[in-house]
Design an enzyme around this catalytic site. Structure first.
Site, short mmCIF file in Angstrom:
data_model
loop_
_atom_site.label_atom_id
_atom_site.label_comp_id
_atom_site.label_asym_id
_atom_site.label_seq_id
_atom_site.Cartn_x
_atom_site.Cartn_y
_atom_site.Cartn_z
N GLY A 63 -14.29 23.60 22.59
CA GLY A 63 -14.89 22.27 22.66
C GLY A 63 -13.92 21.11 22.73
O GLY A 63 -14.24 20.06 23.28
N GLU A 118 -9.81 18.84 16.65
CA GLU A 118 -11.15 19.42 16.75
C GLU A 118 -12.08 18.47 17.50
O GLU A 118 -11.91 17.24 17.44
CB GLU A 118 -11.64 19.69 15.31
CG GLU A 118 -13.07 20.13 15.16
CD GLU A 118 -13.36 21.50 15.74
OE1 GLU A 118 -12.99 21.75 16.89
OE2 GLU A 118 -14.00 22.31 15.04
N ASP A 119 -13.07 19.02 18.19
CA ASP A 119 -14.00 18.16 18.93
C ASP A 119 -14.97 17.44 18.01
O ASP A 119 -15.16 16.24 18.10
CB ASP A 119 -14.78 18.97 19.99
CG ASP A 119 -15.49 20.20 19.43
OD1 ASP A 119 -15.31 20.51 18.23
OD2 ASP A 119 -16.22 20.86 20.18
N ASP A 122 -19.31 19.06 12.02
CA ASP A 122 -20.76 19.05 11.79
C ASP A 122 -20.99 19.49 10.33
O ASP A 122 -20.81 18.70 9.41
CB ASP A 122 -21.36 20.01 12.83
CG ASP A 122 -22.87 20.11 12.79
OD1 ASP A 122 -23.53 19.44 13.57
OD2 ASP A 122 -23.39 20.91 12.00
N LYS A 150 -20.09 14.03 12.16
CA LYS A 150 -21.49 13.79 11.75
C LYS A 150 -21.53 13.81 10.23
O LYS A 150 -21.78 14.86 9.63
CB LYS A 150 -22.39 14.92 12.25
CG LYS A 150 -22.55 15.05 13.76
CD LYS A 150 -23.52 16.22 14.07
CE LYS A 150 -23.49 16.65 15.49
NZ LYS A 150 -24.25 17.89 15.74
N ASP A 178 -20.63 21.67 24.41
CA ASP A 178 -21.58 22.43 25.23
C ASP A 178 -22.90 22.68 24.52
O ASP A 178 -23.00 22.62 23.29
CB ASP A 178 -20.98 23.80 25.56
CG ASP A 178 -20.91 24.70 24.32
OD1 ASP A 178 -20.30 24.29 23.32
OD2 ASP A 178 -21.51 25.80 24.35
P1 IMP Z 1 -19.26 23.14 11.93
O1 IMP Z 1 -18.52 24.36 11.45
O2 IMP Z 1 -20.72 23.16 11.60
O3 IMP Z 1 -18.60 21.84 11.47
O4 IMP Z 1 -19.28 23.16 13.49
C1 IMP Z 1 -18.18 22.99 14.21
C2 IMP Z 1 -18.31 23.40 15.66
O5 IMP Z 1 -19.66 23.48 16.12
C3 IMP Z 1 -17.66 22.34 16.48
O6 IMP Z 1 -16.31 22.62 16.64
C4 IMP Z 1 -18.41 22.41 17.79
O7 IMP Z 1 -17.78 23.31 18.64
C5 IMP Z 1 -19.79 22.88 17.40
N1 IMP Z 1 -20.74 21.74 17.33
C6 IMP Z 1 -21.08 21.02 16.25
N2 IMP Z 1 -21.97 20.04 16.55
C7 IMP Z 1 -22.17 20.13 17.88
C8 IMP Z 1 -22.97 19.37 18.81
O8 IMP Z 1 -23.68 18.39 18.49
N3 IMP Z 1 -22.90 19.78 20.12
C9 IMP Z 1 -22.14 20.84 20.53
N4 IMP Z 1 -21.38 21.55 19.71
C10 IMP Z 1 -21.39 21.20 18.38
MG MG Z 2 -15.01 22.86 18.09
#
Ligand code: IMP
Ligand code: MG
Length: 195
Positions: A63, A118-119, A122, A150, A178
């Site tokens: 991402g 990191e992109d 979340d 977020k 994506d």
């Molecule tokens: P986390 O572990 O829940 O913080 O998620 C991290 C990963 O989930 C990120 O690096 C993204 O690749 C993916 N991700 C989180 N939110 C989104 C979104 O809104 N759209 C697309 N990919 C997301």
């Molecule tokens: Mg990511």
């Protein structure tokens, strides 16, 4: 009056610029120029903080590929960059289970200041896992730069060091992100339209 017109056309542009990916519809959310301005700001912060260090930048695939390229170009210096890949998302939701698809080698990080690129953060599970692991592997310092954040979705004790843009808890695509592997190549960021 002019400002009113500007706001109106801005709203109109956003609602008219829509894309469809598989079964979902998305509308324009953050135009590319706002994304680039945010990256330029964090590039300045990173450059200042790293001026007396020898950091290892770790781009988190897939991402963050656009963010990594734009940020490194703006840093424009003799920095070391490597890549890692983790996966936790399925469809439009975080699974909480982290898969290490392309892990980092412990000898690469020992004693180093590591800056993760990191992109989006979340739930924060992915970056918490990775940051703890890097510390266990002997990194001297672990920093996190994320293009998007977020805050309302965060479920971990995690505080990114560099944040591009804070967004509400909505699913987005574009600029590397994506939906089921679709939508990464759009220059602007789009958010899901809830029907
Ligand atoms: P986390 O572990 O829940 O913080 O998620 C991290 C990963 O989930 C990120 O690096 C993204 O690749 C993916 N991700 C989180 N939110 C989104 C979104 O809104 N759209 C697309 N990919 C997301
Ligand atoms: Mg990511």
């Amino acid at each position: 009056m002019n400002l009113l017109y500007l706001c109106f056309f801005n709203l109109l542009e956003r609602s008219m610029k829509r894309i469809r990916l598989k079964d979902k519809e998305f509308e324009l959310f953050i135009p590319e120029k706002e994304v680039l301005a945010a990256i330029e700001r964090i590039a300045g912060e990173i450059k200042e903080d790293m001026k007396d260090k020898n950091p290892l930048f770790v781009g988190v695939l897939n991402g963050a590929f656009m963010f990594i390229a734009d940020l490194m170009r703006m840093l424009d210096g003799s920095y070391e960059l490597t890549f890692a890949r983790y996966s936790s998302y399925k469809g439009t939701a975080s699974t909480g289970t982290i898969q290490e698809i392309l892990p980092l080698h412990p000898t690469d990080v020992e004693g180093r200041t590591v800056v993760l690129l990191e992109d989006i953060v979340d739930s924060g599970f992915t970056m918490s896992y990775v940051m703890n692991k890097l510390r266990e592997q002997g990194a001297a310092e672990v920093k996190l730069a994320t293009m998007l954040f977020k805050p309302a979705a965060l479920k971990c004790d995690l505080k990114p060091d560099y944040i591009g843009i804070k967004i509400p808890n909505e699913f987005i695509v574009g600029y590397g992100l994506d939906y089921d592997e679709m939508g990464r190549a759009y220059r602007d960021i789009y958010k899901i339209v809830n029907n």
